[in-house]
Design an enzyme around this catalytic site. Sequence first.
Site, PDB file in Angstrom:
ATOM      1  NE  ARG A 223      -4.236  -1.297   0.188  1.00 52.16           N
ATOM      2  CZ  ARG A 223      -4.534  -2.165  -0.760  1.00 52.16           C
ATOM      3  NH1 ARG A 223      -3.802  -2.717  -1.579  1.00 52.16           N
ATOM      4  NH2 ARG A 223      -5.876  -2.870  -0.766  1.00 52.16           N
ATOM      5  CG  HIS A 271      -3.970  -1.265  -7.065  1.00 53.94           C
ATOM      6  ND1 HIS A 271      -4.301  -0.395  -5.792  1.00 53.94           N
ATOM      7  CD2 HIS A 271      -4.074  -2.550  -6.453  1.00 53.94           C
ATOM      8  CE1 HIS A 271      -4.613  -1.225  -4.862  1.00 53.94           C
ATOM      9  NE2 HIS A 271      -4.531  -2.406  -5.192  1.00 53.94           N
TER      10      HIS A 271
HETATM   11  P1  NDP Z   1      -1.977 -10.884   5.899  1.00 57.69           P
HETATM   12  O1  NDP Z   1      -2.674  -9.829   6.835  1.00 57.69           O
HETATM   13  O2  NDP Z   1      -2.191 -12.048   5.675  1.00 57.69           O
HETATM   14  O3  NDP Z   1      -0.428 -10.585   6.279  1.00 57.69           O
HETATM   15  C1  NDP Z   1       0.055  -9.189   6.723  1.00 57.69           C
HETATM   16  C2  NDP Z   1       1.484  -9.457   7.180  1.00 57.69           C
HETATM   17  O4  NDP Z   1       2.277  -7.952   7.711  1.00 57.69           O
HETATM   18  C3  NDP Z   1       1.703 -10.294   8.509  1.00 57.69           C
HETATM   19  O5  NDP Z   1       2.727 -11.090   8.368  1.00 57.69           O
HETATM   20  C4  NDP Z   1       1.841  -9.477   9.544  1.00 57.69           C
HETATM   21  O6  NDP Z   1       2.486  -9.944  10.595  1.00 57.69           O
HETATM   22  C5  NDP Z   1       2.470  -8.230   8.771  1.00 57.69           C
HETATM   23  N1  NDP Z   1       2.245  -7.020   9.772  1.00 57.69           N
HETATM   24  C6  NDP Z   1       1.269  -6.313  10.185  1.00 57.69           C
HETATM   25  N2  NDP Z   1       1.425  -5.347  10.663  1.00 57.69           N
HETATM   26  C7  NDP Z   1       2.993  -5.321  11.159  1.00 57.69           C
HETATM   27  C8  NDP Z   1       3.639  -4.504  11.826  1.00 57.69           C
HETATM   28  N3  NDP Z   1       3.296  -3.557  12.458  1.00 57.69           N
HETATM   29  N4  NDP Z   1       5.008  -4.826  11.770  1.00 57.69           N
HETATM   30  C9  NDP Z   1       5.427  -5.965  11.165  1.00 57.69           C
HETATM   31  N5  NDP Z   1       4.646  -6.734  10.495  1.00 57.69           N
HETATM   32  C10 NDP Z   1       3.631  -6.533  10.628  1.00 57.69           C
HETATM   33  O7  NDP Z   1      -2.253  -9.810   4.465  1.00 57.69           O
HETATM   34  P2  NDP Z   1      -1.901 -10.208   2.928  1.00 57.69           P
HETATM   35  O8  NDP Z   1      -0.520 -10.941   2.823  1.00 57.69           O
HETATM   36  O9  NDP Z   1      -3.123 -11.041   2.578  1.00 57.69           O
HETATM   37  O10 NDP Z   1      -2.025  -9.029   2.272  1.00 57.69           O
HETATM   38  C11 NDP Z   1      -0.820  -7.735   2.644  1.00 57.69           C
HETATM   39  C12 NDP Z   1      -1.149  -6.552   1.866  1.00 57.69           C
HETATM   40  O11 NDP Z   1      -1.255  -6.735   0.317  1.00 57.69           O
HETATM   41  C13 NDP Z   1      -2.875  -6.241   1.918  1.00 57.69           C
HETATM   42  O12 NDP Z   1      -3.112  -5.644   3.303  1.00 57.69           O
HETATM   43  C14 NDP Z   1      -2.995  -5.242   0.782  1.00 57.69           C
HETATM   44  O13 NDP Z   1      -2.671  -3.967   1.359  1.00 57.69           O
HETATM   45  C15 NDP Z   1      -1.981  -5.709  -0.139  1.00 57.69           C
HETATM   46  N6  NDP Z   1      -2.485  -6.084  -1.264  1.00 57.69           N
HETATM   47  C16 NDP Z   1      -2.173  -5.467  -2.546  1.00 57.69           C
HETATM   48  C17 NDP Z   1      -2.519  -5.930  -3.771  1.00 57.69           C
HETATM   49  C18 NDP Z   1      -2.408  -5.125  -5.201  1.00 57.69           C
HETATM   50  O14 NDP Z   1      -2.967  -5.624  -6.009  1.00 57.69           O
HETATM   51  N7  NDP Z   1      -1.371  -4.438  -5.126  1.00 57.69           N
HETATM   52  C19 NDP Z   1      -3.599  -7.179  -3.851  1.00 57.69           C
HETATM   53  C20 NDP Z   1      -3.703  -7.516  -2.691  1.00 57.69           C
HETATM   54  C21 NDP Z   1      -3.208  -7.334  -1.309  1.00 57.69           C
HETATM   55  P3  NDP Z   1       1.762 -11.124  11.506  1.00 57.69           P
HETATM   56  O15 NDP Z   1       2.157 -12.231  10.660  1.00 57.69           O
HETATM   57  O16 NDP Z   1       2.818 -11.225  12.582  1.00 57.69           O
HETATM   58  O17 NDP Z   1       0.573 -10.966  11.694  1.00 57.69           O
HETATM   59  C1  OXD Z   2      -6.855  -5.809  -2.417  1.00 58.05           C
HETATM   60  C2  OXD Z   2      -6.115  -5.011  -3.550  1.00 58.05           C
HETATM   61  O1  OXD Z   2      -6.491  -5.430  -1.346  1.00 58.05           O
HETATM   62  O2  OXD Z   2      -6.507  -5.472  -4.805  1.00 58.05           O
HETATM   63  O3  OXD Z   2      -7.324  -7.051  -2.709  1.00 58.05           O
HETATM   64  O4  OXD Z   2      -5.260  -4.287  -3.385  1.00 58.05           O
END
Ligand code: NDP
Ligand code: OXD
Length: 308
Positions: A223, A271
């Site tokens: 993001r 995106h």
């Molecule tokens: P998850 O919730 O499965 O994973 C998030 C990860 O971030 C976890 O490992 C979590 O740690 C870690 N995290 C969260 N907060 C912190 C912090 N303060 N410090 C360190 N680590 C942290 O999310 P997804 O993997 O499913 O997705 C990640 C992001 O990808 C989404 O939130 C979205 O913004 C983005 N995305 C973008 C897309 C695009 O097309 N560009 C498409 C889909 C998603 P922990 O494991 O310890 O909880």
């Molecule tokens: C999502 C994205 O969050 O597409 O699914 O960014």
Amino acid sequence: MIKVQFAARAERWDSYETPLNSAFLQAGLDVDLRQDHPAQEVDYVVYAPNSDLQDFTRHSACKAVLSLWAGVEKITGNPTLTMPLCRMVDPGLTAGMVEWVTGHVLRYHLDIDHSLATQDRWAPKIPPLAQERPVTILGLGALGSACASALTALGFPVTGWSRAPKQRDNITCEHGAKGLQRALSTAEILVLLLPDTPDTENTLRAETLALLPRGARIINPGRGPLIDDDALLAALDSGQVGHATLDVFRQEPLPLNHPYWAHPGVTVTPHIAAETRAVTAAQMIAENIRRGETGAPFLNQVDRKLGY
Ligand code: NDP
Ligand code: OXD
């Protein structure tokens, strides 16, 4: 009959209606799927944060809101959304992210831009093997973990950073502030797959960018707010960061006058890193409704305090 409201942009209905109804049938669920149930009768909402539905006050019987997006930062603060909220974890979306991240890591690793620009002028520059190119992924969730596994399988030494401590085969797992310093210090290629929360804003800022090996490359499909844009532009100008591929931005579409568009050290993509895929996502939604109907815990429920 379970009443499910589909609340997303109108054009999404055409791609989701059939896959959702098929998935409900397959899961043995008797569902009436519509865009226009009376709010107070709705059992579940299948939801895109950019839909017209923003006030859930009248959805008094709703058992869960099931997001079609993985990132839920636009919804977690909605005070009317008091029912359980589940984010999207979709094998199709995950596969897309793995392909996109792997492609961009290989672009940097093999210096494909140099080859395309020069055809190497018959002055071979042999790239190192993957095993000599450390990659760090910030975020080891559904997407970060899948990308880490794919990159590890190609031979890259992968370090991952998460909020809570983790153990993963063949991946160096870090957490916490000191762990972030270690993870950044080896990152020749850095991938951001953190959610947008108050804790992750500006994870990359002047002081953390300075920890990267000089000339590191950055790939951000996470993001926009994860990066302090001015600090990244300064790091690109000074050569501290070699190049950045950015898929997500604080404002989308990225305004036409934003310096990223013209910067030679930046690739902008609109995106598109990973899209939710209707057929596989529908199966995940059906599974969560099945769970809701049988009293089993929902999958991928958002922790409102953490924001993801
Ligand atoms: P998850 O919730 O499965 O994973 C998030 C990860 O971030 C976890 O490992 C979590 O740690 C870690 N995290 C969260 N907060 C912190 C912090 N303060 N410090 C360190 N680590 C942290 O999310 P997804 O993997 O499913 O997705 C990640 C992001 O990808 C989404 O939130 C979205 O913004 C983005 N995305 C973008 C897309 C695009 O097309 N560009 C498409 C889909 C998603 P922990 O494991 O310890 O909880
Ligand atoms: C999502 C994205 O969050 O597409 O699914 O960014």
